[in-house]
Design a protein around this motif. Sequence first.
Motif, short mmCIF file in Angstrom:
data_model
loop_
_atom_site.label_atom_id
_atom_site.label_comp_id
_atom_site.label_asym_id
_atom_site.label_seq_id
_atom_site.Cartn_x
_atom_site.Cartn_y
_atom_site.Cartn_z
N SER A 79 1.42 8.52 3.76
CA SER A 79 1.90 7.82 2.69
C SER A 79 1.73 8.25 1.40
CB SER A 79 0.98 6.33 2.78
OG SER A 79 -0.18 6.37 2.65
N LYS A 81 -0.78 7.50 -0.41
CA LYS A 81 -1.60 6.35 -1.02
C LYS A 81 -2.97 6.46 -0.39
CE LYS A 81 2.84 4.06 -2.23
NZ LYS A 81 2.84 4.53 -3.54
N GLU A 83 -6.42 4.23 0.53
CA GLU A 83 -6.76 3.20 1.03
C GLU A 83 -8.20 2.69 1.19
OE1 GLU A 83 -4.83 2.23 4.85
OE2 GLU A 83 -2.87 3.31 4.41
N GLU A 139 -10.51 8.69 -5.44
CA GLU A 139 -9.02 9.10 -5.91
C GLU A 139 -8.98 10.24 -6.92
OE1 GLU A 139 -5.66 6.03 -5.67
OE2 GLU A 139 -7.60 4.88 -6.58
#
Length: 477
Positions: A79, A81, A83, A139
Amino acid sequence: MSLDHSRVVRDVTTRLPTASTAVQACQATVAALGRHTPGRIAVLLWVHDRLRCVAATGSWQVFASVPAGVGVVGRVYASGKAETVSEVTDDPDYVPLRPDVQAAICAPILDPAGRPIGVVDLEWTTTGVELDAWRDTVEQVAARLGTRIGQLGGPPAETRSEKLLRHASALTVAATEPDLMTAAVEAARDVSGLRSAVFVLDGPAGPWVATPSLVPDELEARVHAALAGAGRPLLERLRSRAHRSGASYTLGEGDHPTTTDQDLLIAAGVRTLISVPLGPTELCGVLLVGDTRTLRPDPTTVNLIELLAAQSWICLERLRGLARLREQASSDPLTGLRHQGSFGERIAESNPGRTALLAVDVDDFKTINDTYGHQAGDRVLVDLARALQGALRHGDELYRIGGDEFVAVVEVLRPEEAVGIAERLTEAARQIGRTISVGVAVQRDGESPDLTLRRADEALYGVKRQGRDGVGLATGG
């Protein structure tokens, strides 16, 4: 005291410039994060066809590699992204390696173009972790790590050992010998870095050059042609040399003396050759991996090719063993003919108007058994099976479906052709001192194979009633 997450990011940022490879950058990241949390940390990068762990704390608790789309890390990689999994037991994709993990955060590592190249994964076994704060930190760390990996040229290339492991898996799933040879040739090229690979296998008539199903390299084609026309003695010498030493040869340098088989390969364009045995004995064969360039293969390359050759032989023996089992399962152990099971499969593919069934019965067989015993009867069946097979055309098939009952399946253009084949069978039986009765039926349009066989049997019994040793054509067929 609450953790200063900006300090965590600074620690990683400070360490990254000291890394000179992508792997070192990942190790520096793990080391920096490990100073601030007891959580399990792993960095996985995409290498060839899967995520591979290149740095971790508690490495016995992480997966060494993860296929595409597997687990939370595979999902995050796909993805692109990040999580947060606050309760891992509630996530159907989570794959646990230890039972006490409570929560996890996984963030993608992106290259300068924004494409995922890996993931940073953290897992905690304790509660009370500031997951929101850690997610932002992970991140940021992943972003900085991605930038540094991009500066260093991207993720590491697949090692030769990893290539060998990948190819070994492909060998184990090969369903046929050509498929296996193709997979092994591709593996030998990839692992060695050389252009061509050729297998010399042993057969009933001696060594022969195996042909894979892939399009050969130009050098492979020349070597294959040279070896195929070389004759058995030369192939045996080449094979024996590999089994005596398993050595690597560098050919074509100056005026060094060469052997006859080496001269043949040099003439085909080979300048570097790795020659390794396939299995434990000379009769297994040899793998030849070569190139048109004059190189000096290092010992590691030779060792990897030896491992590949051994794996190829194991897989080849497995395929041949399975083939023998299938043959035993589908063949009559006495005569070697196909038996009732495979006969049913064959007539299921029959062509109305073209497929003829020839039902064959040995005349006076019970008398042979009663007078001379079952061993004598078995010898009659074996001799007769051999004689009948010899009388059939190429492509015709003969089955033993009962004690002294045989059926031949033949493709014909007209019934008279099937009768002619049946007469050849009766003559073949007479040549070995026996007689048979044969009933012939050509399958009609819309007729089941079982009904065709029943009409052939009726024609056979008509021959029996008229004195045996003859051929009868079923009515209307």
